[in-house]
Design a protein around this motif. Structure first.
Motif, PDB file in Angstrom:
ATOM      1  N   HIS A  99     -86.640  44.127  27.904  1.00 63.77           N
ATOM      2  CA  HIS A  99     -87.279  45.375  27.503  1.00 63.77           C
ATOM      3  C   HIS A  99     -86.282  46.515  27.576  1.00 63.77           C
ATOM      4  CE1 HIS A  99     -90.516  42.782  28.950  1.00 63.77           C
ATOM      5  NE2 HIS A  99     -91.325  43.441  28.154  1.00 63.77           N
ATOM      6  N   ARG A 100     -86.471  47.451  26.680  1.00 61.25           N
ATOM      7  CA  ARG A 100     -85.622  48.634  26.678  1.00 61.25           C
ATOM      8  C   ARG A 100     -86.527  49.827  26.440  1.00 61.25           C
ATOM      9  NH1 ARG A 100     -82.461  51.283  22.753  1.00 61.25           N
ATOM     10  NH2 ARG A 100     -80.547  52.157  23.617  1.00 61.25           N
ATOM     11  N   ILE A 101     -86.423  50.804  27.312  1.00 60.85           N
ATOM     12  CA  ILE A 101     -87.291  51.965  27.223  1.00 60.85           C
ATOM     13  C   ILE A 101     -86.431  53.197  26.991  1.00 60.85           C
ATOM     14  CG2 ILE A 101     -88.983  53.378  28.447  1.00 60.85           C
ATOM     15  CD1 ILE A 101     -89.337  50.763  30.260  1.00 60.85           C
ATOM     16  N   ARG A 159     -80.160  47.776  46.992  1.00 60.87           N
ATOM     17  CA  ARG A 159     -79.138  48.404  46.159  1.00 60.87           C
ATOM     18  C   ARG A 159     -79.765  49.172  45.000  1.00 60.87           C
ATOM     19  NH1 ARG A 159     -76.144  45.089  43.727  1.00 60.87           N
ATOM     20  NH2 ARG A 159     -77.393  43.256  44.190  1.00 60.87           N
ATOM     21  N   PHE A 160     -81.027  48.932  44.762  1.00 62.83           N
ATOM     22  CA  PHE A 160     -81.716  49.708  43.730  1.00 62.83           C
ATOM     23  C   PHE A 160     -83.209  49.662  44.007  1.00 62.83           C
ATOM     24  CE2 PHE A 160     -82.180  45.494  42.510  1.00 62.83           C
ATOM     25  CZ  PHE A 160     -80.965  44.941  42.131  1.00 62.83           C
ATOM     26  N   HIS A 161     -83.909  50.452  43.257  1.00 64.30           N
ATOM     27  CA  HIS A 161     -85.357  50.441  43.359  1.00 64.30           C
ATOM     28  C   HIS A 161     -85.884  49.341  42.462  1.00 64.30           C
ATOM     29  CE1 HIS A 161     -85.671  54.295  45.509  1.00 64.30           C
ATOM     30  NE2 HIS A 161     -84.584  54.596  44.824  1.00 64.30           N
ATOM     31  N   ARG A 162     -86.600  48.427  43.046  1.00 58.39           N
ATOM     32  CA  ARG A 162     -87.204  47.371  42.252  1.00 58.39           C
ATOM     33  C   ARG A 162     -88.650  47.720  41.999  1.00 58.39           C
ATOM     34  NH1 ARG A 162     -85.438  41.619  44.000  1.00 58.39           N
ATOM     35  NH2 ARG A 162     -83.475  42.079  45.008  1.00 58.39           N
ATOM     36  N   ALA A 163     -89.109  47.348  40.846  1.00 59.45           N
ATOM     37  CA  ALA A 163     -90.517  47.539  40.577  1.00 59.45           C
ATOM     38  C   ALA A 163     -90.971  46.493  39.586  1.00 59.45           C
ATOM     39  CB  ALA A 163     -90.778  48.939  40.040  1.00 59.45           C
ATOM     40  N   LEU A 196     -83.814  52.610  30.004  1.00 58.05           N
ATOM     41  CA  LEU A 196     -84.225  51.770  31.114  1.00 58.05           C
ATOM     42  C   LEU A 196     -84.353  50.362  30.566  1.00 58.05           C
ATOM     43  CD1 LEU A 196     -87.113  53.759  32.793  1.00 58.05           C
ATOM     44  CD2 LEU A 196     -85.095  52.890  33.950  1.00 58.05           C
ATOM     45  N   THR A 197     -83.907  49.386  31.323  1.00 59.68           N
ATOM     46  CA  THR A 197     -84.072  48.025  30.856  1.00 59.68           C
ATOM     47  C   THR A 197     -84.791  47.208  31.917  1.00 59.68           C
ATOM     48  OG1 THR A 197     -81.930  47.352  31.733  1.00 59.68           O
ATOM     49  CG2 THR A 197     -81.981  48.091  29.450  1.00 59.68           C
ATOM     50  N   ALA A 198     -85.537  46.251  31.446  1.00 62.41           N
ATOM     51  CA  ALA A 198     -86.273  45.383  32.344  1.00 62.41           C
ATOM     52  C   ALA A 198     -86.242  43.984  31.766  1.00 62.41           C
ATOM     53  CB  ALA A 198     -87.719  45.861  32.499  1.00 62.41           C
ATOM     54  N   LEU A 251     -92.903  45.769  36.454  1.00 61.85           N
ATOM     55  CA  LEU A 251     -93.421  46.463  35.279  1.00 61.85           C
ATOM     56  C   LEU A 251     -94.389  45.516  34.588  1.00 61.85           C
ATOM     57  CD1 LEU A 251     -92.989  49.055  33.615  1.00 61.85           C
ATOM     58  CD2 LEU A 251     -91.188  47.861  32.398  1.00 61.85           C
ATOM     59  N   ALA A 295     -89.211  42.642  35.514  1.00 59.09           N
ATOM     60  CA  ALA A 295     -88.670  43.206  36.736  1.00 59.09           C
ATOM     61  C   ALA A 295     -87.812  44.403  36.369  1.00 59.09           C
ATOM     62  CB  ALA A 295     -87.849  42.158  37.474  1.00 59.09           C
ATOM     63  N   LEU A 296     -88.248  45.543  36.838  1.00 60.78           N
ATOM     64  CA  LEU A 296     -87.530  46.775  36.550  1.00 60.78           C
ATOM     65  C   LEU A 296     -86.638  47.054  37.749  1.00 60.78           C
ATOM     66  CD1 LEU A 296     -87.463  49.101  34.472  1.00 60.78           C
ATOM     67  CD2 LEU A 296     -89.271  50.183  35.775  1.00 60.78           C
ATOM     68  N   GLU A 297     -85.360  47.118  37.519  1.00 61.53           N
ATOM     69  CA  GLU A 297     -84.431  47.418  38.612  1.00 61.53           C
ATOM     70  C   GLU A 297     -83.746  48.729  38.297  1.00 61.53           C
ATOM     71  OE1 GLU A 297     -81.950  44.002  39.080  1.00 61.53           O
ATOM     72  OE2 GLU A 297     -83.487  42.947  40.223  1.00 61.53           O
ATOM     73  N   ILE A 298     -84.142  49.751  39.025  1.00 63.06           N
ATOM     74  CA  ILE A 298     -83.633  51.083  38.755  1.00 63.06           C
ATOM     75  C   ILE A 298     -82.524  51.385  39.738  1.00 63.06           C
ATOM     76  CG2 ILE A 298     -84.232  53.512  38.568  1.00 63.06           C
ATOM     77  CD1 ILE A 298     -87.184  52.485  38.285  1.00 63.06           C
ATOM     78  N   PRO A 299     -81.296  51.420  39.257  1.00 60.33           N
ATOM     79  CA  PRO A 299     -80.189  51.619  40.180  1.00 60.33           C
ATOM     80  C   PRO A 299     -80.147  53.045  40.674  1.00 60.33           C
ATOM     81  CG  PRO A 299     -79.402  51.085  37.958  1.00 60.33           C
ATOM     82  CD  PRO A 299     -80.875  51.360  37.872  1.00 60.33           C
TER      83      PRO A 299
END
Lengths: 240, 240
Positions: B179-181, B76-80, A234-236, B82, A81-85
């Motif tokens: 994960h860390r990108i 509160r953030f964009h979820r996606a 970016l963390t997921a 991955l 789950a990628l949560e991009i603030p």
DNA sequence: TAGTGGTCTAGACCACAGC
DNA sequence: CTGTGGTCTAGACCACTAG
């Protein structure tokens, strides 16, 4: 002894199944007991069992095949789950001071390049270039297109202090989105803007946002954010 | 006219609510009708309504507050989501020929560097360096550590043809992962290995994998994969 | 064709947060 | 307190598919 998250029976059943999968006791392809058997084992109704199983199916840990049973799913990729603030929230969440630097703002008819990026066939848009600062250090460089056919109010908004992403998140609350993450070398202008050496690796995060089925006039915005690769990650996370 | 994904009543209720949220008719903070009212509106039982609502709560579109009702959640953030495919599967999925090039394989006691990466305090591990090829073009460079305390069988596996990620995915099926990108500039050795210019921007994808609560011996593996930034993109999508 | 999961019902009791 | 959502029951019918 950890305190249980939930004492609900369906949650216990779920955890029991999860732990058997995670421990390796049940491998991918293994047929787990029928719902009927879980009912007996836990002395509960089938709906309760079903709730636990459906939840695990949705997580991707199980898959159901009618008439055959329920099986431990074979993972084909790593899910996370990628949560991009929102950038402002992210910066302030780190205890830093956020500042926006509006580089340019242009209301125009979509050019060919705009059309390709925003994925519309025509119409007016707002093109914005801005920099996000964290404690006076450039945090990200943003190129954004906003489809005025879909969000006409955006034309009147002052984006010199309020980041376009924050405004959109609050005003176009629920959208579908597609993200693309790549790495690029900073060109001279980008390097100067981000205070990084020329050719420094940057994380490029692109986001396309729309509503519903995806017709032209439902395209909301395109955003491309460049982050210095050595300052940003970016963390997921994949939940249990 | 698109064919409905599911004709189940709870799915219809879900879609109805979704579309009202996505269209902006119901904004964040809005209290949607009580479950009781949905029952009457659709002439169904509360369990059916509940199934639809719970599903939307899990997606993050709604939130329930006991005694108060169910509300449209504020994003509160964009979820996606991955989904990171196994490299071999990804390459073959593109119709290319996959080939693995094992550069080194070392069974050793964890060094200080290993401990920091794998997040264990001691023990034996397997350290692997390999390259993934797609049609004879380097696709990714991988550095991997496998905790032999957690996966002793890995010591006997031939990783000269089978990618460690594929083997692990099949043998340690379900885990937690982080994960860390980031983006990095290719150092000379990396550049040569990936057939890219020196300093070329690369996507660095790091993954830590473990089971359960996260004690030392439950750490499974650490992987760091470098992809040429101009040939590779991670994509993520937020579902409706 | 038999038996699975998918779906649904018409109730019920409870904890708890808002009034 | 009241009424909400959270949970659960003991059934039921159906579609589908594996055997």
């Amino acid at each position: 002894m950890t305190r249980p998250i939930s004492d609900a029976l369906h949650a216990r059943i779920r955890r029991d199944i999860e732990s058997r999968i995670m421990s390796g006791q049940w491998r991918p392809g293994h047929r787990i007991p029928y719902e009927h058997e879980w009912m007996e084992a836990y002395g509960c109704s089938r709906m309760t069992v079903n709730k636990a199983l459906r939840s695990l199916v949705q997580s991707g840990l199980l898959e159901s095949r009618k008439r055959a049973g329920t099986f431990v799913a074979a993972p084909r990729f790593h899910r996370a789950a990628l949560e991009i603030p929102d950038i402002r929230a992210e910066v302030e969440g780190q205890g830093l001071t956020y500042r926006l630097d509006l580089l340019s703002r242009d209301r125009r008819k979509a050019t060919e390049a705009d059309k390709a990026l925003l994925r519309v066939s025509s119409g007016d848009l707002l093109a914005i270039e801005c920099r996000h600062f964290a404690d006076d250090l450039p945090y990200a460089l943003e190129h954004r297109l906003i489809n005025l056919a879909a969000v006409p109010e955006a034309a009147e908004v002052d984006f010199s202090t309020q980041p376009p992403g924050s405004w959109l998140l609050a005003h176009v609350p629920w959208t579908e989105a597609e993200h693309r993450i790549t790495a690029i070398n900073a060109d001279p202008a980008t390097a100067q803007s981000l205070h990084v050496p020329e050719n420094a690796a940057c994380v490029a995060l692109e986001r396309w946002t729309w509503i519903g089925a995806g017709r032209d006039d439902e395209r909301i915005t395109y955003a491309r954010q460049l982050y210095p690769g050595d300052r940003y990650a970016l963390t997921a996370h994949f939940h249990a």
